[in-house]
Design a protein around this motif. Structure first.
Motif, PDB file in Angstrom:
ATOM      1  N   THR A 226      -7.709  -1.979  -9.988  1.00  0.00           N
ATOM      2  CA  THR A 226      -8.093  -3.358  -9.696  1.00  0.00           C
ATOM      3  C   THR A 226      -6.841  -4.126  -9.292  1.00  0.00           C
ATOM      4  OG1 THR A 226      -7.725  -4.189 -11.936  1.00  0.00           O
ATOM      5  CG2 THR A 226      -9.896  -3.206 -11.459  1.00  0.00           C
ATOM      6  N   TRP A 227      -7.050  -5.308  -8.718  1.00  0.00           N
ATOM      7  CA  TRP A 227      -5.911  -6.144  -8.354  1.00  0.00           C
ATOM      8  C   TRP A 227      -5.164  -6.602  -9.605  1.00  0.00           C
ATOM      9  CZ3 TRP A 227      -4.606  -5.114  -3.790  1.00  0.00           C
ATOM     10  CH2 TRP A 227      -5.518  -4.993  -2.753  1.00  0.00           C
ATOM     11  N   ASP A 228      -5.885  -6.771 -10.725  1.00  0.00           N
ATOM     12  CA  ASP A 228      -5.225  -7.141 -11.986  1.00  0.00           C
ATOM     13  C   ASP A 228      -4.307  -6.021 -12.464  1.00  0.00           C
ATOM     14  OD1 ASP A 228      -6.418  -9.618 -12.082  1.00  0.00           O
ATOM     15  OD2 ASP A 228      -8.094  -8.965 -13.347  1.00  0.00           O
ATOM     16  N   ASP A 229      -4.749  -4.763 -12.271  1.00  0.00           N
ATOM     17  CA  ASP A 229      -3.882  -3.630 -12.609  1.00  0.00           C
ATOM     18  C   ASP A 229      -2.586  -3.687 -11.800  1.00  0.00           C
ATOM     19  OD1 ASP A 229      -5.752  -2.527 -14.367  1.00  0.00           O
ATOM     20  OD2 ASP A 229      -6.689  -1.322 -12.790  1.00  0.00           O
ATOM     21  N   LEU A 230      -2.723  -3.933 -10.527  1.00  0.00           N
ATOM     22  CA  LEU A 230      -1.554  -3.907  -9.639  1.00  0.00           C
ATOM     23  C   LEU A 230      -0.658  -5.116  -9.839  1.00  0.00           C
ATOM     24  CD1 LEU A 230      -3.307  -2.597  -6.404  1.00  0.00           C
ATOM     25  CD2 LEU A 230      -1.823  -1.326  -7.963  1.00  0.00           C
ATOM     26  N   ALA A 231      -1.208  -6.209 -10.372  1.00  0.00           N
ATOM     27  CA  ALA A 231      -0.405  -7.418 -10.577  1.00  0.00           C
ATOM     28  C   ALA A 231       0.729  -7.181 -11.565  1.00  0.00           C
ATOM     29  CB  ALA A 231      -1.300  -8.553 -11.057  1.00  0.00           C
ATOM     30  N   THR A 232       0.598  -6.167 -12.416  1.00  0.00           N
ATOM     31  CA  THR A 232       1.643  -5.871 -13.404  1.00  0.00           C
ATOM     32  C   THR A 232       2.726  -4.959 -12.839  1.00  0.00           C
ATOM     33  OG1 THR A 232       0.493  -3.908 -14.260  1.00  0.00           O
ATOM     34  CG2 THR A 232      -0.085  -6.060 -15.227  1.00  0.00           C
ATOM     35  N   GLN A 233       2.561  -4.528 -11.592  1.00  0.00           N
ATOM     36  CA  GLN A 233       3.469  -3.546 -11.004  1.00  0.00           C
ATOM     37  C   GLN A 233       4.357  -4.161  -9.923  1.00  0.00           C
ATOM     38  OE1 GLN A 233       3.407  -0.210 -12.196  1.00  0.00           O
ATOM     39  NE2 GLN A 233       2.123  -1.286 -13.699  1.00  0.00           N
ATOM     40  N   ARG A 234       5.588  -3.674  -9.877  1.00  0.00           N
ATOM     41  CA  ARG A 234       6.448  -3.983  -8.744  1.00  0.00           C
ATOM     42  C   ARG A 234       6.147  -3.003  -7.612  1.00  0.00           C
ATOM     43  NH1 ARG A 234      12.127  -3.092 -10.178  1.00  0.00           N
ATOM     44  NH2 ARG A 234      11.258  -1.537 -11.617  1.00  0.00           N
ATOM     45  N   LEU A 235       6.364  -3.445  -6.389  1.00  0.00           N
ATOM     46  CA  LEU A 235       6.065  -2.614  -5.227  1.00  0.00           C
ATOM     47  C   LEU A 235       7.352  -2.075  -4.627  1.00  0.00           C
ATOM     48  CD1 LEU A 235       4.106  -1.464  -3.113  1.00  0.00           C
ATOM     49  CD2 LEU A 235       4.295  -3.646  -1.877  1.00  0.00           C
ATOM     50  N   LEU A 236       7.493  -0.770  -4.653  1.00  0.00           N
ATOM     51  CA  LEU A 236       8.608  -0.115  -3.979  1.00  0.00           C
ATOM     52  C   LEU A 236       8.352  -0.200  -2.485  1.00  0.00           C
ATOM     53  CD1 LEU A 236      11.205   1.573  -4.336  1.00  0.00           C
ATOM     54  CD2 LEU A 236       9.767   3.613  -4.302  1.00  0.00           C
ATOM     55  N   TRP A 237       9.202  -0.928  -1.780  1.00  0.00           N
ATOM     56  CA  TRP A 237       8.877  -1.265  -0.395  1.00  0.00           C
ATOM     57  C   TRP A 237      10.083  -1.106   0.498  1.00  0.00           C
ATOM     58  CZ3 TRP A 237       4.792  -0.774   1.997  1.00  0.00           C
ATOM     59  CH2 TRP A 237       4.478  -1.461   3.166  1.00  0.00           C
ATOM     60  N   TYR A 238       9.803  -1.060   1.801  1.00  0.00           N
ATOM     61  CA  TYR A 238      10.863  -0.865   2.786  1.00  0.00           C
ATOM     62  C   TYR A 238      11.809  -2.058   2.809  1.00  0.00           C
ATOM     63  CZ  TYR A 238       7.887   2.833   4.699  1.00  0.00           C
ATOM     64  OH  TYR A 238       7.127   3.966   4.859  1.00  0.00           O
ATOM     65  N   ASP A 239      13.084  -1.760   2.900  1.00  0.00           N
ATOM     66  CA  ASP A 239      14.039  -2.793   3.245  1.00  0.00           C
ATOM     67  C   ASP A 239      13.699  -3.299   4.642  1.00  0.00           C
ATOM     68  OD1 ASP A 239      16.777  -3.452   4.724  1.00  0.00           O
ATOM     69  OD2 ASP A 239      17.057  -3.827   2.583  1.00  0.00           O
ATOM     70  N   GLU A 240      13.873  -4.589   4.877  1.00  0.00           N
ATOM     71  CA  GLU A 240      13.480  -5.164   6.163  1.00  0.00           C
ATOM     72  C   GLU A 240      14.135  -4.450   7.334  1.00  0.00           C
ATOM     73  OE1 GLU A 240      13.469  -9.473   8.501  1.00  0.00           O
ATOM     74  OE2 GLU A 240      14.005  -9.352   6.386  1.00  0.00           O
ATOM     75  N   GLY A 241      15.366  -3.990   7.143  1.00  0.00           N
ATOM     76  CA  GLY A 241      16.054  -3.296   8.221  1.00  0.00           C
ATOM     77  C   GLY A 241      15.452  -1.939   8.544  1.00  0.00           C
ATOM     78  N   CYS A 242      14.699  -1.358   7.591  1.00  0.00           N
ATOM     79  CA  CYS A 242      14.084  -0.050   7.821  1.00  0.00           C
ATOM     80  C   CYS A 242      12.817  -0.155   8.654  1.00  0.00           C
ATOM     81  CB  CYS A 242      13.757   0.612   6.485  1.00  0.00           C
ATOM     82  SG  CYS A 242      15.187   0.953   5.440  1.00  0.00           S
ATOM     83  N   ALA A 243      12.086  -1.256   8.490  1.00  0.00           N
ATOM     84  CA  ALA A 243      10.798  -1.392   9.181  1.00  0.00           C
ATOM     85  C   ALA A 243      10.556  -2.843   9.557  1.00  0.00           C
ATOM     86  CB  ALA A 243       9.671  -0.867   8.295  1.00  0.00           C
ATOM     87  N   PRO A 244      11.315  -3.378  10.530  1.00  0.00           N
ATOM     88  CA  PRO A 244      11.128  -4.778  10.926  1.00  0.00           C
ATOM     89  C   PRO A 244       9.691  -5.034  11.372  1.00  0.00           C
ATOM     90  CG  PRO A 244      13.108  -3.854  11.932  1.00  0.00           C
ATOM     91  CD  PRO A 244      12.363  -2.715  11.316  1.00  0.00           C
ATOM     92  N   GLY A 245       9.143  -6.156  10.987  1.00  0.00           N
ATOM     93  CA  GLY A 245       7.758  -6.477  11.338  1.00  0.00           C
ATOM     94  C   GLY A 245       6.803  -5.919  10.304  1.00  0.00           C
ATOM     95  N   TYR A 246       6.774  -4.615  10.154  1.00  0.00           N
ATOM     96  CA  TYR A 246       5.895  -3.956   9.184  1.00  0.00           C
ATOM     97  C   TYR A 246       6.245  -4.376   7.758  1.00  0.00           C
ATOM     98  CZ  TYR A 246       3.590  -0.047   6.729  1.00  0.00           C
ATOM     99  OH  TYR A 246       2.813   0.727   5.891  1.00  0.00           O
ATOM    100  N   ALA A 247       7.536  -4.458   7.439  1.00  0.00           N
ATOM    101  CA  ALA A 247       7.975  -4.789   6.081  1.00  0.00           C
ATOM    102  C   ALA A 247       7.508  -6.174   5.650  1.00  0.00           C
ATOM    103  CB  ALA A 247       9.503  -4.702   5.989  1.00  0.00           C
ATOM    104  N   GLU A 248       7.279  -7.075   6.597  1.00  0.00           N
ATOM    105  CA  GLU A 248       6.793  -8.414   6.277  1.00  0.00           C
ATOM    106  C   GLU A 248       5.273  -8.504   6.366  1.00  0.00           C
ATOM    107  OE1 GLU A 248       8.714 -10.932   9.042  1.00  0.00           O
ATOM    108  OE2 GLU A 248      10.688 -10.765   8.115  1.00  0.00           O
ATOM    109  N   THR A 249       4.672  -7.791   7.302  1.00  0.00           N
ATOM    110  CA  THR A 249       3.240  -7.918   7.571  1.00  0.00           C
ATOM    111  C   THR A 249       2.380  -7.406   6.425  1.00  0.00           C
ATOM    112  OG1 THR A 249       3.625  -7.710   9.948  1.00  0.00           O
ATOM    113  CG2 THR A 249       1.398  -7.271   9.162  1.00  0.00           C
TER     114      THR A 249
END
Length: 340
Positions: A226-249
């Motif tokens: 659920t979204w409540d489950d995910l609200a407790t988690q940090r998201l391992l995500w691309y550095d902006e330099g790795c995926a410009p555009g996608y990293a923000e979208t």
């Protein structure tokens, strides 16, 4: 005999097999173009590039930074262009620059010249034997195989009996546009969207994203996230330099769906990605299922929505060049969605 005729002479361009003139209209067009060229000998392509960059950037200072020249030097070159044209091209203000009526007319007529020149050079140049391809991080092997089978086969056919090859190497998405513009890459494989102007692309991978975690993660055994489950988690995500555009979208799309994730940036190298997931208990990532299939250290779960954000990988090329033409042909043959 004209100078034009002396230089061209009895070439095959204007002759049939019997030696007679093949097409007088081509000769007439060439003479007309040569006459036009006599009046623009003191024009320099870099002045057109400077003008177009200022138009796109909106300010001289931003354009100078993009062109990597000083602002006074760029202002001087623009004034020199205006003197040659014989009319002001920009209205300057504290907010930036705007095109004059003459500037708008000038833009309409010259904006296609760089692309036409690039196309002419590509048409005359021999087909390359090696096509360098930049590959951003995290690209599944299935995508590389699809690109190899599509572009590799077409490139080999275009090169003739001696064949041609794709030479792939890892290059971050942020660095690929400049290398494409400088001719050091023929193609780039990146995540969409791409915000750099002057590129075309073809989508070779379009898959929904899901949640990736280590197998012993506290959420791994849940029947449905659920979204409540995910609200407790940090998201391992691309550095902006790795995926410009996608990293923000994608994070913006998740926020609309109900998850305002705290981002934990990481480099796009697969080994580092897996290692980081293994070392934190409140960390998850987003990947398509197929991209992590077979990874025993990772567990995949669908997002709690029927409209999950998607990862789209595309092959990009510089618009107007030989690589762009090859890409369009392959996209049409293999059913890739072509983005002009």
């Amino acid at each position: 005999m004209s100078v034009l005729h002396e230089r061209i002479g009895p070439s095959a361009l204007y002759q049939t097999e019997s030696g007679h003139a093949r097409d007088d209209s081509m000769r007439t067009a060439a003479r007309r173009a040569a006459g036009h060229a006599e009046h623009v000998d003191d024009f320099d392509m870099r002045h057109l590039r400077y003008f177009l960059t200022v138009v796109r950037a909106g300010t001289v200072s931003a354009a100078a930074q993009e062109l990597r020249i000083s602002q006074p030097s760029l202002s001087q070159q623009i004034k020199r262009l205006e003197r040659r044209v014989g009319a002001p091209l920009f209205i300057r203000s504290s907010r930036g620059v705007e095109l004059t009526a003459g500037g708008r007319a000038f833009l309409r007529e010259i904006q296609t010249i760089p692309g036409q020149l690039r196309s002419a050079i590509a048409a005359a140049a021999p087909t390359p034997r090696v096509w360098p391809v930049g590959v951003c991080g995290g690209v599944p092997t299935e995508v590389l195989a699809e690109v190899q089978n599509g572009l590799g086969g077409e490139a080999a056919d275009a090169a003739g009996p001696t064949g041609a090859e794709l030479r792939m190497r890892h290059i971050g998405a942020a660095d690929q546009p400049e290398l494409l513009h400088h001719g050091e890459l023929a193609f780039g494989i990146v995540r969409l969207p791409v915000t750099t102007p002057g590129l075309v692309g073809a989508v070779v991978w379009d898959e929904p994203l899901g949640v990736v975690m280590r197998p012993d993660h506290q959420l791994a055994g849940r029947p449905r996230l659920t979204w409540d489950d995910l609200a407790t988690q940090r998201l391992l995500w691309y550095d902006e330099g790795c995926a410009p555009g996608y990293a923000e979208t994608i994070p913006a799309q998740l926020a609309v769906l109900g998850w305002r994730a705290e981002l934990h940036p990481v480099d796009d190298q697969q080994a580092l990605f897996v290692h980081t997931l293994q070392t934190a208990c409140d960390l998850v990532a987003l990947r398509p299922r197929l991209s992590v299939q077979g990874e025993a250290q990772l567990h995949w779960r669908p997002l709690p929505t029927a409209a999950a954000p998607r990862e789209r990988l595309a092959v990009t090329a510089l618009a107007g060049g030989r690589a762009a033409l090859l890409l369009a042909q392959v996209a049409a043959r293999r059913g890739w969605t072509y983005l002009a």
